[in-house]
Design an enzyme around this catalytic site. Sequence first.
Site, short mmCIF file in Angstrom:
data_model
loop_
_atom_site.label_atom_id
_atom_site.label_comp_id
_atom_site.label_asym_id
_atom_site.label_seq_id
_atom_site.Cartn_x
_atom_site.Cartn_y
_atom_site.Cartn_z
N GLU A 56 -17.35 15.47 12.53
CA GLU A 56 -16.68 16.76 12.32
C GLU A 56 -16.87 17.69 13.51
OE1 GLU A 56 -17.81 18.15 8.38
OE2 GLU A 56 -16.33 16.81 7.49
N GLU A 73 -14.08 10.10 5.15
CA GLU A 73 -14.75 10.85 4.08
C GLU A 73 -13.70 11.42 3.16
OE1 GLU A 73 -17.66 13.88 4.92
OE2 GLU A 73 -18.29 12.85 6.74
C1 BG6 Z 1 -18.66 16.54 5.34
C2 BG6 Z 1 -19.87 16.04 6.06
O1 BG6 Z 1 -18.34 17.79 5.80
O2 BG6 Z 1 -18.74 16.79 3.98
C3 BG6 Z 1 -20.88 15.33 5.18
O3 BG6 Z 1 -19.52 15.22 7.14
C4 BG6 Z 1 -21.01 16.09 3.87
O4 BG6 Z 1 -22.09 15.22 5.87
C5 BG6 Z 1 -19.66 16.09 3.18
O5 BG6 Z 1 -22.01 15.64 3.04
C6 BG6 Z 1 -19.64 16.73 1.81
O6 BG6 Z 1 -20.17 18.00 1.86
P1 BG6 Z 1 -21.36 18.45 0.93
O7 BG6 Z 1 -21.74 19.76 1.44
O8 BG6 Z 1 -20.79 18.47 -0.43
O9 BG6 Z 1 -22.42 17.42 1.10
#
Ligand code: BG6
Length: 473
Positions: A178, A371
């Site tokens: 990111e 993701e």
């Molecule tokens: C992304 C990141 O922004 O979102 C991850 O690359 C992160 O590391 C994921 O865990 C989900 O966000 P969160 O804050 O719910 O863990």
Amino acid sequence: MNKGFPKNFLWGGALAAHQCEGAYNEDGKGLCTADTLICGNPMERLFNISTEIKDGVYYPSHEAIDFYHRYKEDVKLFAEMGFKTLRTSIAWSRIFPNGDDETPNEKGLQFYDDLFDELLSYNIEPLITLSHYEMPLNLLNKYGAWENRKLIKFFETYAKTVFERYKDKVKYWMTFNEINVIKVMPYFGGGMILNYQEPDFLQKVYQAAHHQFVASSLAVKACHEIIPDGKIGMMMAGMLSYPKTCHPEDVLKNVEMERNSLFFSDVMMRGYYPAYINRYFDENNIDIKMEDGDIELLKKYTTDYLAFSYYMSSVTSADPEDNKMTGNFAMGISNPYLDTSEWGWQIDPTGLRVYLNQLYDRYQKPLFIVENGLGANDTVKEDGTIEDNYRIEYLKKHIEAMKEAVKDGVDLMGYTPWGCIDLVSASTGEMKKRYGFIYVDKDNYGNGTLKRGKKKSFDWYKKVIATNGEDLE
Ligand code: BG6
């Protein structure tokens, strides 16, 4: 017209070292920036940072879900679901504990050798991020992190070391997780302790980003030289935004908002700073210091594919009052057409199709969704089962949207839902914000047996993979 997902589509799941491994000081690992973070609301966790590790304070990354010691059990479960790939990151501080060490830490290198061997024994391709929201803490304390140009060399040394070591095992790489979040979360994105109010905030952030662009190009160069059949991508947070209304001022503001993120992919995918950024730099007194050769490097070594995360969409308005950030980094303006998660993230599967098309139109290079997922507070029933129908529903709708985008002609390499096994939340440090197909018995305070258990979504995702995305019921 494409009918569905290609045969070699990379289905899998995604993790990051500091959110799953634990063993924060074992086998020679140095402290990393993520090891200093407490559990709390994002403003407290990510902006009120002390780099001292204090007694009596709970740090979620120190044990995380103990993947370091339990990876064999976890990989076996991933294989049972039929994963073709697993995205995780290498903890830079396992390889170079201080970041500026002369020689790498053999025990750290060995851990990833073992992990990759385990994955490959099940025909699971490792998909590796070089830096996922962390770096050796010493690089912050001694050099000021990515603000300092010296980091480029340290990163290049690290990248070359792991490319050499794993060249026969890892073919898919990404540079920075990111990369576009550096402006929103400078500690995650650039290892820098900065507050939005600082007068030279933007200067520091964009200078650090420039250093990361150069470092990334050097990593691309090294990857292609060392691993000729390897592919290396950039990775950004998918930030699709809609104008609040069709008022031209809202539409214009939305263009600017999207460019905040697309600037990063424009540089890394096209190989040059886009024209629109000059005006922004002038108006914000930003003056990027470049060295001879930087422009040529960026031009020559662009990334092979664009990987991104996608959780939600946002709404942009020209009225500054509307554009306030909420504590969980979701935009403050709600979209009346969308539902939100328990953490306030606006769920938008069709937006994924929109976004895939936008990015593919813009760059005409392969895309990879590395993701996606729903953070939810799961309930374990008395008999131990977890009926996470909401997660199945979320993923199903997003996979349907992906499939439509593939039919639209988008070249999509794969899909790795986030947190395929429950892990520590990046924004809050919580465990109860769960994404996994596999449950981990641990709470926000570090209590629990760490025992793994399959949720209902485990069998569902297994079927999705087995049918290459055809059976989503
Ligand atoms: C992304 C990141 O922004 O979102 C991850 O690359 C992160 O590391 C994921 O865990 C989900 O966000 P969160 O804050 O719910 O863990």
